[in-house]
Design an enzyme around this catalytic site. Structure first.
Site, PDB file in Angstrom:
ATOM      1  N   ARG A  94      13.578   9.420 -10.645  1.00 49.92           N
ATOM      2  CA  ARG A  94      12.595   9.937  -9.695  1.00 49.92           C
ATOM      3  C   ARG A  94      13.249  10.965  -8.772  1.00 49.92           C
ATOM      4  O   ARG A  94      12.638  11.998  -8.467  1.00 49.92           O
ATOM      5  CB  ARG A  94      11.985   8.802  -8.870  1.00 49.92           C
ATOM      6  N   ASN A 148       2.329   5.044 -12.558  1.00 54.99           N
ATOM      7  CA  ASN A 148       2.179   6.468 -12.259  1.00 54.99           C
ATOM      8  C   ASN A 148       2.974   7.316 -13.253  1.00 54.99           C
ATOM      9  O   ASN A 148       3.929   6.832 -13.847  1.00 54.99           O
ATOM     10  CB  ASN A 148       2.663   6.760 -10.832  1.00 54.99           C
ATOM     11  N   CYS A 171      -5.942   2.878  -9.811  1.00 53.75           N
ATOM     12  CA  CYS A 171      -5.013   3.354  -8.780  1.00 53.75           C
ATOM     13  C   CYS A 171      -5.447   2.810  -7.425  1.00 53.75           C
ATOM     14  O   CYS A 171      -6.645   2.684  -7.148  1.00 53.75           O
ATOM     15  CB  CYS A 171      -5.019   4.880  -8.756  1.00 53.75           C
ATOM     16  N   ASP A 172      -4.465   2.503  -6.583  1.00 53.88           N
ATOM     17  CA  ASP A 172      -4.783   1.917  -5.285  1.00 53.88           C
ATOM     18  C   ASP A 172      -4.894   2.943  -4.159  1.00 53.88           C
ATOM     19  O   ASP A 172      -5.176   2.586  -3.030  1.00 53.88           O
ATOM     20  CB  ASP A 172      -3.731   0.867  -4.909  1.00 53.88           C
ATOM     21  N   HIS A 201      -5.476  10.873  -8.295  1.00 53.99           N
ATOM     22  CA  HIS A 201      -4.717  11.636  -7.289  1.00 53.99           C
ATOM     23  C   HIS A 201      -5.277  13.049  -7.132  1.00 53.99           C
ATOM     24  O   HIS A 201      -4.570  13.961  -6.708  1.00 53.99           O
ATOM     25  CB  HIS A 201      -3.227  11.709  -7.653  1.00 53.99           C
ATOM     26  N   TYR A 264      -3.467  13.129  -1.899  1.00 56.66           N
ATOM     27  CA  TYR A 264      -2.593  13.862  -2.819  1.00 56.66           C
ATOM     28  C   TYR A 264      -3.026  15.305  -3.009  1.00 56.66           C
ATOM     29  O   TYR A 264      -2.237  16.136  -3.497  1.00 56.66           O
ATOM     30  CB  TYR A 264      -2.545  13.158  -4.175  1.00 56.66           C
ATOM     31  N   ARG A 284      11.854  12.167  -1.207  1.00 60.54           N
ATOM     32  CA  ARG A 284      11.066  10.957  -0.977  1.00 60.54           C
ATOM     33  C   ARG A 284      11.717   9.771  -1.696  1.00 60.54           C
ATOM     34  O   ARG A 284      11.718   8.651  -1.178  1.00 60.54           O
ATOM     35  CB  ARG A 284       9.640  11.192  -1.485  1.00 60.54           C
TER      36      ARG A 284
END
Length: 441
Positions: A94, A148, A171-172, A201, A264, A284
């Site tokens: 990531r 994701n 998705c939350d 998103h 997003y 991030r």
């Protein structure tokens, strides 16, 4: 209600403890006979699992069995539902997803832009294998996937398993946004009834009602634009990055007041501005490693050392509760409404039928029954079609092993646009993803 058997795939995730806490709180609505954690990383999962075992022993005496394993047969046999939350490549990959675009002057973000494409391409193979394995051992289990980037992963799973009616991508993020809406309106979140459209998103709330049918949209917009808009879900409420993100959602509403935006969308509407704030030395991912991951592991160490949760408060989070209530609606035919991803097939009448749209749907034992949205205005149609084309090209590139289609996907993406920049980013991402991506031609 009969008790169900659940497996959480990605048991070593830092979100797992929150889901376990939510299962404890929701045990009357979603009663379990057994809970299993499954992960390929035995050491990472063990710490989470040992803490979860203590938590469940003290707060879920009705649970007959709790296990954790790296064995697929043990994990997936005789289950009623699977929650999937994997991260192929872990936080180390990531960080590269975020650092490489930043180095080229564009946004580095894990689910959007170049980073989202890289993560999605890594995830496809593992997700396909997982669904096949689950189906081998439990052909009728409900699979709720919230891995994701859900848009790319969901398109791939739809292509690979077109006839699987018990596979739901969810998705939350919409419910996390609605938590802030509810607090602004001084309402319980489950009293709110949203109308929503878009891609994962990449969507908008067109209306917010209460259960009596009163339209709260105008009041909500006024409260957001005239004051401050911040996250209130406890998982993100104190996170500086999320606080900035929600405040940017306020600016999006001021600039485009027709609908309430998913947070997003900031990456696609203000890419140059946000890219200037990014730093390859403070991604991030690095913030998560030094923040959330560290805090969760310290909490686990504390619970394990004390062999009790007696000095802490067990609290659910909206992320976990949302997934659990969605699963309950499917398994117990509760016919409750959730925002989920479904094949468009005319739901949004002026978008491609094969788009995986995110809209409200009633969840029944036979699957989601989506509400019709109809035609959407030109601006939203145009920007969604652009994003869908970019994501669809990623799927085509995976199956065709096409360098050219990945380059097209990145060039179309609003976070990049510039073809030479897209090419430079793609070449760098290929180099670091040799162990994960198909060999491109």
């Amino acid at each position: 209600m009969d008790r169900k058997n659940l497996v959480i795939v990605g048991g070593g995730s830092t979100y797992t403890l929150g889901i376990v806490m939510s299962l404890i709180e929701e045990k009357e609505n979603f009663p379990l006979q057994s809970l299993t954690l499954y992960d390929i990383d035995e050491a990472r999962q063990e710490k989470i699992a040992k803490a979860a075992a203590i938590m469940l022993q003290e707060h879920y005496s009705e649970l007959e069995e709790f296990t954790y394993t790296t064995d697929k047969a043990n994990a997936f046999s005789n289950i009623d539902a699977a929650f999937i939350q994997i991260r192929t490549g872990g936080l180390a990959m990531r960080e590269l997803d975020e650092q490489i675009p930043i180095k080229h002057g564009v946004i580095g973000q894990e689910t959007s832009g170049a980073g989202g494409m890289a993560y999605g391409l890594r995830s496809i193979n593992d997700m396909i294998e997982l669904v096949r394995d689950i189906r081998h051992y439990s052909k009728d289990a409900w699979i709720l996937n919230y891995t994701n980037p859900a848009a790319i992963v969901g398109l791939a799973l739809k292509k690979e398993f077109p006839d699987d009616q018990r596979l739901l991508n969810i998705c939350d993020m919409p419910i996390a946004i609605m938590k802030s809406y509810a607090d602004l309106l001084e309402k319980d979140i489950w009293e709110l009834v949203p109308e929503y459209f878009g891609l994962n998103h990449f969507g908008w709330f067109s209306k917010i009602f209460d259960k009596e049918g009163n339209d709260l949209t105008g009041e909500l917009k006024t409260k957001i634009t005239s004051g401050d808009f911040i996250p209130t879900d406890k998982e993100i409420a104190n996170d500086a990055s999320w606080i900035q993100t929600f405040r940017k959602a306020r600016q999006m509403l001021i600039d485009f007041p027709e609908f309430l935006p998913n947070t997003y969308l900031q990456y696609y509407l203000y890419p140059d501005e946000l890219a200037k704030k990014d730093s390859p030395d403070n991604t991030r991912a690095r913030q998560v490693i030094n923040g959330r991951e560290k805090q969760v592991h310290e909490l686990c160490d504390h619970i394990i050392a004390q062999q009790t949760t007696g000095d802490m408060t067990i609290e659910s989070d909206i992320h976990g509760v949302y997934m659990i209530r969605a699963a309950a609606s499917l398994l117990f035919n509760l016919n409750e409404t959730f925002i989920v991803m479904v094949e468009n097939d005319g739901i949004i009448s002026n978008l491609p039928t094969d788009a995986l749209v995110e809209v409200p749907a009633i969840l029944t034992k036979n699957g989601p029954k989506a509400f019709s949205v109809g035609a959407i205005p030109t601006f939203y149609k145009g920007i969604i079609e652009n994003q869908h084309a970019s994501e669809k090209l990623v799927i085509e590139a995976y199956y065709e092993k096409s360098y050219n289609k990945l380059l097209q996907a990145l060039t179309l993406n609003r976070t990049i646009v510039h073809a030479p920049t897209a090419k430079a980013i793609l070449d760098d991402l290929i180099e670091v993803n040799k162990d994960y991506w198909p060999e491109l031609q």
